[in-house]
Structure formats: C-alpha cells, structure tokens
Design an enzyme around this catalytic site. Structure first.
Site, PDB file in Angstrom:
ATOM      1  N   GLU A  70       1.059  -1.136  -0.184  1.00 31.75           N
ATOM      2  CA  GLU A  70      -0.215   0.003   0.124  1.00 31.75           C
ATOM      3  C   GLU A  70       1.632   1.445   0.326  1.00 31.75           C
ATOM      4  O   GLU A  70       1.928   1.014   0.363  1.00 31.75           O
ATOM      5  CB  GLU A  70      -1.054  -0.259   1.362  1.00 31.75           C
ATOM      6  N   LYS A  83       3.393   6.379   3.055  1.00 29.29           N
ATOM      7  CA  LYS A  83       4.269   5.554   3.683  1.00 29.29           C
ATOM      8  C   LYS A  83       4.618   4.340   2.576  1.00 29.29           C
ATOM      9  O   LYS A  83       3.226   4.208   2.406  1.00 29.29           O
ATOM     10  CB  LYS A  83       3.149   5.538   4.870  1.00 29.29           C
ATOM     11  N   THR A  98       5.288  -9.450   9.290  1.00 26.55           N
ATOM     12  CA  THR A  98       4.166  -8.802   8.743  1.00 26.55           C
ATOM     13  C   THR A  98       4.007  -7.795   7.628  1.00 26.55           C
ATOM     14  O   THR A  98       3.483  -7.808   6.450  1.00 26.55           O
ATOM     15  CB  THR A  98       2.967  -9.322   9.871  1.00 26.55           C
ATOM     16  N   ARG A 126       3.481   4.407  15.707  1.00 27.42           N
ATOM     17  CA  ARG A 126       2.355   5.305  15.675  1.00 27.42           C
ATOM     18  C   ARG A 126       0.960   4.585  15.449  1.00 27.42           C
ATOM     19  O   ARG A 126       0.003   5.218  16.485  1.00 27.42           O
ATOM     20  CB  ARG A 126       2.725   5.908  14.439  1.00 27.42           C
ATOM     21  N   ASP A 241      -7.874  -4.771   8.450  1.00 29.45           N
ATOM     22  CA  ASP A 241      -7.387  -3.897   8.025  1.00 29.45           C
ATOM     23  C   ASP A 241      -7.337  -3.877   6.375  1.00 29.45           C
ATOM     24  O   ASP A 241      -6.089  -2.904   5.957  1.00 29.45           O
ATOM     25  CB  ASP A 241      -5.709  -3.587   8.802  1.00 29.45           C
TER      26      ASP A 241
HETATM   27  P1  NAD Z   1       3.042 -10.568  13.535  1.00 29.26           P
HETATM   28  O1  NAD Z   1       2.115 -11.729  12.464  1.00 29.26           O
HETATM   29  O2  NAD Z   1       3.558 -10.379  13.958  1.00 29.26           O
HETATM   30  O3  NAD Z   1       1.555 -11.333  15.007  1.00 29.26           O
HETATM   31  C1  NAD Z   1      -0.153 -11.151  14.499  1.00 29.26           C
HETATM   32  C2  NAD Z   1       0.271 -12.239  15.129  1.00 29.26           C
HETATM   33  O4  NAD Z   1      -0.924 -12.730  15.849  1.00 29.26           O
HETATM   34  C3  NAD Z   1       0.903 -14.301  15.621  1.00 29.26           C
HETATM   35  O5  NAD Z   1       1.968 -14.235  16.399  1.00 29.26           O
HETATM   36  C4  NAD Z   1      -0.062 -14.776  15.323  1.00 29.26           C
HETATM   37  O6  NAD Z   1       0.226 -15.917  15.457  1.00 29.26           O
HETATM   38  C5  NAD Z   1      -1.923 -14.363  15.790  1.00 29.26           C
HETATM   39  N1  NAD Z   1      -2.664 -14.658  15.731  1.00 29.26           N
HETATM   40  C6  NAD Z   1      -3.124 -15.164  14.341  1.00 29.26           C
HETATM   41  N2  NAD Z   1      -4.589 -15.538  14.240  1.00 29.26           N
HETATM   42  C7  NAD Z   1      -5.164 -15.832  15.090  1.00 29.26           C
HETATM   43  C8  NAD Z   1      -6.061 -15.682  16.290  1.00 29.26           C
HETATM   44  N3  NAD Z   1      -6.930 -16.670  15.869  1.00 29.26           N
HETATM   45  N4  NAD Z   1      -5.924 -16.042  17.705  1.00 29.26           N
HETATM   46  C9  NAD Z   1      -4.943 -15.638  17.954  1.00 29.26           C
HETATM   47  N5  NAD Z   1      -4.096 -15.395  18.049  1.00 29.26           N
HETATM   48  C10 NAD Z   1      -3.616 -15.043  16.350  1.00 29.26           C
HETATM   49  O7  NAD Z   1       1.520  -9.284  12.772  1.00 29.26           O
HETATM   50  P2  NAD Z   1       1.501  -7.997  13.224  1.00 29.26           P
HETATM   51  O8  NAD Z   1       3.270  -6.852  13.181  1.00 29.26           O
HETATM   52  O9  NAD Z   1       1.885  -7.676  14.919  1.00 29.26           O
HETATM   53  O10 NAD Z   1       0.106  -6.754  12.894  1.00 29.26           O
HETATM   54  C11 NAD Z   1      -0.839  -7.799  13.861  1.00 29.26           C
HETATM   55  C12 NAD Z   1      -1.984  -6.991  12.526  1.00 29.26           C
HETATM   56  O11 NAD Z   1      -2.092  -5.587  13.348  1.00 29.26           O
HETATM   57  C13 NAD Z   1      -1.808  -6.967  11.736  1.00 29.26           C
HETATM   58  O12 NAD Z   1      -2.832  -7.356  10.641  1.00 29.26           O
HETATM   59  C14 NAD Z   1      -1.827  -6.527  11.131  1.00 29.26           C
HETATM   60  O13 NAD Z   1      -2.055  -6.189   9.525  1.00 29.26           O
HETATM   61  C15 NAD Z   1      -2.010  -5.138  11.684  1.00 29.26           C
HETATM   62  N6  NAD Z   1      -1.775  -3.298  11.778  1.00 29.26           N
HETATM   63  C16 NAD Z   1      -2.854  -2.715  11.511  1.00 29.26           C
HETATM   64  C17 NAD Z   1      -1.821  -1.790  12.021  1.00 29.26           C
HETATM   65  C18 NAD Z   1      -3.463  -0.584  11.826  1.00 29.26           C
HETATM   66  O14 NAD Z   1      -2.418   0.718  11.863  1.00 29.26           O
HETATM   67  N7  NAD Z   1      -4.698  -0.676  12.172  1.00 29.26           N
HETATM   68  C19 NAD Z   1      -0.395  -0.715  11.935  1.00 29.26           C
HETATM   69  C20 NAD Z   1       0.228  -1.974  11.697  1.00 29.26           C
HETATM   70  C21 NAD Z   1      -0.168  -3.365  11.886  1.00 29.26           C
END
Ligand code: NAD
Length: 355
Positions: A70, A83, A98, A126, A241
C-alpha cells in the site's frame, strides 16, 4: 494547497536526512519508548484537530493472495508525506516481518524530500500511539486491565502505549501460537507489567476493561464472538485492516458505538466492511475537537475500528523530522541530483563519465 514555505538554498537540499533502523532505535532510546509514544500521540492529536487542512484519500492498495502493498499519501499546505507499507500474514512463518514500511516527508513549496525514514518500527509506535490516544477517550474510567489477543510484532508497543496514556498495568495475553505469548510475556514482564498468559481468547478477555485484537490472518476471522464482550468494555481492533480481513463477529459491531479514522477508507478495510455502507460511525477528529461525544455511559461498548490512516504517518514523519533536526540520528543521503546549472542535468552526467 498554498505553498507558503521559505525554500532553503539548493545545496542545502541536495542531501536528504535518512533515518535508518539503527538510527531510529538510537533515537527512540534517547527519548525513552513511552515518552516517544506519548510525543507521537501529541503530534497525531494536533493533526487530527486540524483535519480539514489535509488532502485525504483512501490508501492505494495492490492486493495479492499472499498480502497487500500500500501507498498512504496525504498533505497539508506545508508538507507532503507518504508511507510504503506491506501486510503479508504468511511472512512470519518464513522468517519475515508481516508489516514493513518506509516513508518520505517533502516540502510542498518545491517538492523536495526533507526526510526519508524507516517506518517499520515507526508504524508499530504510531499505531500504538493512535490506539492509546483513542483509548484515553473511550476506555472505561479507571481502566487498568487489558486483554491482548495476537502477541506478534505490534503487541508490546500497544501495551506500552496503553500504560503511558491510559494507565493499563495488567495484561492478559493470548495467541494461537504459545511461543508468541511466551515472547510477549517475557518482554512485557521485563517492562514491569503484571502479565497473565492465557490459554484461550475467552480466558484472556475475562475481567478486562480494554480488549486489543492484533492478529494477522488474511481472512474473515472471528477472534471475538458477541458473548465474549461485556458492557462497558472498550475494544481496540487493529488487525482487521484489509478487504476480506476482519477479527470481530458482526453482532459485536451491531451493539457497539464505532469510532473510525477516515470512514471512506474504513468502510473498505475495517471491521465495518461487514455492515451496511450507511451504518453510523463517529469520526475521531470530531471527538478530539470536542464536536462529537466519545464514551457517554459506563455500560456502553465502544469500538475503535483501527485500520491506520495516512495522517497518522504524516504526524509520525513530522515528529521524527523535528526530533532528528540538529542531531546525529540521521545521515545525509545523496538522493537528489544537484547540477550546478539546474538545466544541465545531462552535463552533470557526462562530466561524471570514467576517464
Ligand atoms: P504478526 O504476524 O507479527 O503477529 C500476529 C499474531 O497473531 C501472530 O503471533 C499470530 O500467531 C497471531 N494470530 C493469528 N491468528 C490468531 C487467532 N485466531 N487468535 C490469536 N492469535 C492469532 O503481525 P503484527 O505485525 O503484530 O500485526 C498484527 C495485525 O495488525 C496485522 O493484521 C496487521 O496488518 C495489523 N496492523 C494494523 C495497523 C493499524 O494501523 N490498524 C498497523 C500495523 C499492523
């Protein structure tokens, strides 16, 4: 957009300050992680309260079966920022992050970049700052316990932000991968939290005032079902997201008051993609300006349907630009061609030919 900035002399612009991952880590430690997040939150709040000044658009996303790449642009009268960020849930199992990101801040007056920075760490910081800023408004009074479902890369940043801004002290952790919970428990206990690892999501949400969902799976997941959410709780849902990627059962949405960053983007990417396109939501910039109510009762279920919006990254870029100015936390990058005669770009190239 009106360009009102004074433009520095060309030679001063040719080298763009570049903040590497190593420099970002040094910068964060020089300030302290929680003060850094609190500083970011101040910048985000300041930018959300001048919301109408920004050019806004839903982010531009390139989807594939594996994930998404993105671009997130925005601008005010002074600066332009974007970004680059990816989201690839399968990466983690292959030893990659990820989410990775980098970003640019540029001068509207002449279009020259004024900052190039890593944003993988900065995005985690952030996102946490934004979540806690919203939590400060929406979490129930006296909130001290947070459930965290999904204990990956974002998890610890969220916890520290909620301590810094909302007073969260006890964490109830759950992840489908017990190794992720063990990692987060170790890191967070070392930061002074009272940590309770749990063996199910149902157990994790017991007695929590705030529930943070930060899982990653490119699917319509049901991390929380309706019976798991009690009256008065605040849900900070950051993992849903992308189109087709959600975390909450639809019934939770139907009995929550839903708060969003930018509805035009959240209706495509957030939990509310499960609802009718006219389902009422509250825009957070209006809450921060005191023009819309936040939490209005102790029994209300509030939901921050977080997807991450470009203005938050713009605030983060501004914050880093201001913090690195005059320090050694940025290196000058030879990014922009700088011929003595701006029209003689070709001459500059030919003069550089090997003898
Ligand atoms: P990550 O892959 O490091 O961690 C995700 C974790 O979720 C993993 O440890 C995985 O085992 C766990 N998981 C997956 N399915 C699960 C379930 N059903 N129950 C419990 N745990 C489960 O990812 P991350 O970098 O920590 O990102 C997490 C999420 O946040 C991603 O979906 C990412 O896209 C999102 N994100 C959103 C924003 C925002 O601004 N809203 C910003 C950054 C990341």
């Amino acid at each position: 957009m009106n360009a009102v900035q004074t433009i520095p002399a060309p030679s001063a612009l040719a080298h763009v300050p570049f903040v590497s991952v190593a420099d970002m880590m040094r910068l964060v430690h020089s300030i302290g992680i929680e003060p850094f997040i609190a500083g970011l939150a101040e910048y985000i709040e300041a930018d959300f309260t001048r919301w109408p000044e920004f050019d806004k658009t839903p982010r531009v996303a390139a989807h594939s079966p594996e994930g998404v790449i993105e671009l997130m642009p925005t601008a005010d009268h002074d600066s332009y920022g974007f970004k680059y960020v990816n989201g690839h849930p399968a990466n983690m199992a292959r030893g990659f992050q990820t989410v990775t990101a980098f970003g640019v801040l540029a001068s509207v007056a002449n279009g020259y970049p004024v900052l190039l920075t890593e944003m993988t760490l900065l995005t985690a910081l952030r996102t946490a700052a934004m979540s806690a800023l919203v939590g400060r408004t929406l979490a129930p009074r006296g909130a001290s316990v947070m459930a965290m479902i999904g204990n990956g890369a974002q998890c610890e940043f969220q916890a520290l932000a909620f301590r810094a801004l909302c007073g969260i002290k006890r964490l109830r952790l759950y992840d489908i991968d017990a190794a992720a919970t063990a990692k987060a428990a170790r890191n967070l206990a070392a930061q002074g939290f009272d940590v309770i690892p749990c063996t199910s999501a149902e157990a994790a949400v017991e007695g929590a005032h705030v529930i943070t969902t930060c899982t990653a799976d490119k699917t319509r997941a049901t991390i929380l079902t309706d019976n798991m959410v009690g009256s008065g709780q605040h849900i900070n849902a950051i993992g849903g997201d992308c189109p087709g990627k959600t975390e909450l059962h639809r019934d939770i949405l139907l009995r929550s008051d839903i708060f969003v960053e930018y509805p035009e983007q959240t209706r495509i990417e957030g939990e509310i993609q499960q609802l009718d396109s006219n389902h009422p939501v509250t825009e957070l910039w209006q809450v921060f300006r005191g023009e819309a109510p936040g939490r209005t009762s102790d029994r209300q279920v509030t939901l921050f349907d977080s997807v991450g919006f470009a203005v938050e990254d713009f605030s983060a870029l501004r914050y880093v630009r201001d913090r690195v100015a005059g320090t050694g936390f940025a290196q000058p990058l030879d990014l922009l061609a700088d011929p003595d005669d701006p029209r003689d770009l070709f001459g500059m190239l030919t003069r550089a030919a090997p003898a």
